[in-house]
Enzyme design. Structure first.
Site, PDB file in Angstrom:
ATOM      1  N   PRO A 148       1.679   1.243  -5.056  1.00  0.00           N
ATOM      2  CA  PRO A 148       1.178  -0.084  -4.669  1.00  0.00           C
ATOM      3  C   PRO A 148      -0.240  -0.350  -5.161  1.00  0.00           C
ATOM      4  CG  PRO A 148       2.310   0.929  -2.833  1.00  0.00           C
ATOM      5  CD  PRO A 148       2.217   1.986  -3.900  1.00  0.00           C
ATOM      6  N   CYS A 149      -0.438  -1.580  -5.660  1.00  0.00           N
ATOM      7  CA  CYS A 149      -1.743  -1.974  -6.195  1.00  0.00           C
ATOM      8  C   CYS A 149      -2.583  -2.743  -5.176  1.00  0.00           C
ATOM      9  CB  CYS A 149      -1.563  -2.839  -7.443  1.00  0.00           C
ATOM     10  SG  CYS A 149      -0.786  -4.449  -7.108  1.00  0.00           S
ATOM     11  N   THR A 150      -2.031  -2.967  -3.983  1.00  0.00           N
ATOM     12  CA  THR A 150      -2.648  -3.872  -3.013  1.00  0.00           C
ATOM     13  C   THR A 150      -4.131  -3.616  -2.810  1.00  0.00           C
ATOM     14  OG1 THR A 150      -0.524  -3.919  -1.873  1.00  0.00           O
ATOM     15  CG2 THR A 150      -2.425  -4.814  -0.687  1.00  0.00           C
TER      16      THR A 150
END
EC number: 2.1.1.37
Length: 368
Positions: free
Chosen positions: A72-74
């Site tokens: 995840p890049c969040t």
């Protein structure tokens, strides 16, 4: 190969195009697995589990040549307040590292890790260095490139790809000699050179295709004028009036044109005010997950003295990700979330052919 953070399977499509077979897929999002199986059919190899939990069950993971992880890049983006790789969803990277550790000598000889280019500057570069050092700690020498989906499809989507090779049979570690190139821009080289003590295995894949060869209008559907997809006149005019003077001038020229022309629009908050920002270079903006009111990309069609507005549909978004023909069997927002959180099929296929295959061939030759 093993596909972690598998999402809706676009990486699988890219690897399969290059001749690889996925023997395990893993994600914790049930709605993404639903999309995955809607396209590929029943998929008993898809393990619905948190990566931290799976790390404690290494026997569930088959032996394979390659593992791909699009974690995840969040927390590496502005949307996640740039909290970094050690917090929130992006800390799933450490679950993946823990799984590799628990696999022991069954660790795949090759890794490919994908994320946003914001990883390069997260915490002033410390997060990128931590990722590289962690990969070294699991026995992998590393390399990195930045590849934009716009080399293949009309979408601006630059992404960082980090390669890990357990037994580097080829390449060099002359990091100081790197020069800017299509795959290694200045900011990537600076980040690589700022990582002291990292074990590298540098290779030289060819330049990717020229960016922008495929234009936005080539992937669009053309619904009838009375289709409910088109916004009402009042709503379309409201969007037009949300544009800055510069963007409105561009829109007005498009409207006055003697043929249809196309652009995409995202709404952004500027100085506390919602603004409509128009892009007309034939490339769509980066697809996002449709959180809140600004996540969905808008099509602006103009010419012949008029303008028409609608949202990009699921099939168009699939084409922007290189997944033309993807069977969407769920509600629209679920599909858009899956595509906005995925990796471009063509980018994966190109990297598999031109970057991974030479390493895989060298590893196989060294093992015989």
């Amino acid at each position: 190969m093993l596909e972690f953070f598998a999402g809706v399977g676009l990486a699988r499509m890219g690897f399969e195009r290059a001749g690889w077979e996925v023997v395990l897929a893993n994600d914790m999002a049930a709605d993404k697995k639903e999309l995955y199986e809607g396209h590929f059919g029943p998929s008993p190899h898809y393990l619905l589990d948190d990566i931290h939990e799976l790390a404690e069950q290494p026997d569930q993971v088959p032996t394979a040549m390659l593992a791909h992880a699009s974690f995840p890049c969040t927390d590496l983006s502005l949307a996640g307040a740039r909290r970094g790789i050690n917090q929130g969803q992006s800390s799933a990277f450490w679950g993946f590292m823990h799984l590799l550790e628990n696999l022991g000598e069954r660790r795949p000889p090759l890794l490919l890790i994908e994320n946003v280019t914001g990883l390069l500057t997260s915490h002033s570069g410390a997060d990128f260095q931590s990722l590289l050092t962690a990969m070294n700690g699991q026995g992998y020498a590393v390399d990195a490139v930045v590849l934009d989906a716009a080399c293949f499809v009309p979408q601006s989507r630059p992404r960082l790809f980090v390669l890990g090779v357990r037994s580097p049979a080829r390449g060099s570690d002359d990091i100081a000699a790197l020069q800017p190139s299509a795959l290694r821009p200045k900011n990537l080289i600076a980040a690589m050179q700022a990582a002291p003590g990292v074990a590298w295995t540098l290779s030289a894949p060819p330049d990717p295709p020229e960016r922008g060869r495929v234009k936005l209008d080539e992937i669009l559907d053309h619904p009838q004028d009375d289709s409910p997809e088109w916004w009402s006149r009042e709503r379309a005019d409201y969007l037009l009036n949300q544009m800055s003077d510069r963007h409105r001038e561009t829109a007005d020229r498009m409207i006055a044109g003697k043929r249809w022309s196309y652009g995409t629009v995202f709404r952004r908050v500027r100085n506390g005010k919602s603004m409509a920002e128009l892009r007309t270079d034939g490339i769509a903006g980066c697809l996002r997950t449709p959180k809140g009111g600004s996540g969905r990309q808008i099509l602006f069609q103009a010419g012949h003295g008029e303008h028409k507005v609608r949202l990009l549909n699921a099939n168009e978004c699939a084409r922007l990700m290189g997944a033309d023909g993807y069977r969407v069997t769920t509600r629209l927002n679920q599909a858009l979330f899956g595509f906005g959180d995925a990796v471009c099929v063509d980018a994966v296929a190109w990297l598999a052919e031109h970057w991974l295959e030479p390493h895989a061939a060298a590893l196989k030759a060294a093992a015989t």
